[in-house]
Design an enzyme around this catalytic site. Sequence first.
Site, PDB file in Angstrom:
ATOM      1  N   ASP A   1       0.866  -1.181   0.000  1.00 21.65           N
ATOM      2  CA  ASP A   1       0.000   0.000   0.000  1.00 21.65           C
ATOM      3  C   ASP A   1       0.905   1.234   0.000  1.00 21.65           C
ATOM      4  O   ASP A   1       1.513   1.573   1.024  1.00 21.65           O
ATOM      5  CB  ASP A   1      -0.898   0.012   1.242  1.00 21.65           C
ATOM      6  CG  ASP A   1      -1.936  -1.109   1.251  1.00 21.65           C
ATOM      7  OD1 ASP A   1      -1.731  -2.121   0.536  1.00 21.65           O
ATOM      8  OD2 ASP A   1      -2.936  -0.991   1.986  1.00 21.65           O
TER       9      ASP A   1
ATOM     10  N   LYS B   1      -7.061   3.262  -2.636  1.00 21.68           N
ATOM     11  CA  LYS B   1      -7.394   3.219  -1.209  1.00 21.68           C
ATOM     12  C   LYS B   1      -7.601   4.641  -0.705  1.00 21.68           C
ATOM     13  O   LYS B   1      -6.865   5.545  -1.090  1.00 21.68           O
ATOM     14  CB  LYS B   1      -6.251   2.515  -0.471  1.00 21.68           C
ATOM     15  CG  LYS B   1      -6.315   2.515   1.047  1.00 21.68           C
ATOM     16  CD  LYS B   1      -5.111   1.751   1.608  1.00 21.68           C
ATOM     17  CE  LYS B   1      -4.997   1.904   3.122  1.00 21.68           C
ATOM     18  NZ  LYS B   1      -3.823   1.178   3.666  1.00 21.68           N
TER      19      LYS B   1
ATOM     20  N   LYS C   1     -10.378   0.207  -1.598  1.00 18.80           N
ATOM     21  CA  LYS C   1     -10.155  -0.056  -0.173  1.00 18.80           C
ATOM     22  C   LYS C   1     -10.448   1.190   0.654  1.00 18.80           C
ATOM     23  O   LYS C   1      -9.655   2.120   0.671  1.00 18.80           O
ATOM     24  CB  LYS C   1      -8.719  -0.525   0.064  1.00 18.80           C
ATOM     25  CG  LYS C   1      -8.387  -0.793   1.542  1.00 18.80           C
ATOM     26  CD  LYS C   1      -6.964  -1.319   1.698  1.00 18.80           C
ATOM     27  CE  LYS C   1      -6.558  -1.415   3.171  1.00 18.80           C
ATOM     28  NZ  LYS C   1      -5.177  -1.953   3.339  1.00 18.80           N
TER      29      LYS C   1
END
Length: 257
Positions: free
Chosen positions: A102, A166, A198
Site C-alpha cells: 500500500d 485506497k 479499499k
Amino acid sequence: MSDLKKAAQQAISLMDLTTLNDDDTDQKVIELCHKAKTPAGDTAAICIYPRFIPIARKTLNEIGGDDIKIATVTNFPHGNDDIAIAVLETRAAVAYGADEVDVVFPYRALMEGNETVGFELVKACKEACGEDTILKVIIESGVLADPALIRKASELSIDAGADFIKTSTGKVAVNATLEAAEIMMTVISEKNPKVGFKPAGGVKDAAAAAEFLGVAARLLGDDWATPATFRFGASSLLTNLLHTLELADAPQGAQGY
C-alpha cells in the site's frame, strides 16, 4: 441471517486487519496474526510495517494462516514526492515477502498542481512490485477533500497501473467517507472494474461496512466486491463485526483505526 449479519460476515472476509502504530512490536504482530483467524473465518490480509513481515509470515505459517495475505506500507504516511525513495521502499517490502504493498500517492504535489509525479511514482512502484505483488495506492482522500482532486488522483493511479485505490492512511483527521467512495468507485467503473477499492479508517461497525458495500453493489454490481476487488482497512472494526455475529463481546473503551 439478517442483512446486518451478512454484511458483517462479508466484511470480515474482505478485511485487511491492520496495525500501523509507532509502538508496534513482534508480540503485537503475532497477536494480530492470531486475530486474523477469526471464529467467522479468516480475514483477507493483515497490514503491518515492513520490518514485521518475517515474523508475521512465520506466525501465519505456524497457525495455518497461509491463505492470509501480508500487506505493508511504503511512502507512508506523508506521501512524499521522491520517486526513488518510494521505489526503494517498495522493492524492500517485496524482498521482505510482502504479498501486497500500500503506497501513498504524493497527494500534496497534486494539490499544488503537479499531476506528473503521482503518475510516475505509482508507475515505478508497480514495476517494483513485479507480477506477483499487488499494489494499492493510498490517495489520502480526506486531505485532498475536493471531489475533483479525489477523482484526478484515482484516475492517475489507475492509469499508472494501480491494482487497488485506497482512501486513507488512517493517520489524518478525515479517513474513509461514503462521498470519497462514490467518486473513487465511479472512476473504477469508468476505467477498469478489475481495479479494487479499499476504504481505510473510520469504518467502525457492520452498519458502516454495509453502506460501503452498498455503494460498490450499486456502481459495480452485486457480485463485484470480493477479496480481489474490495478490502476494508481496519483494526477496531473486527471486534464490532464479531459482536454483530454474536461471536465476541461488545468492544470496551477507545477504539482505533
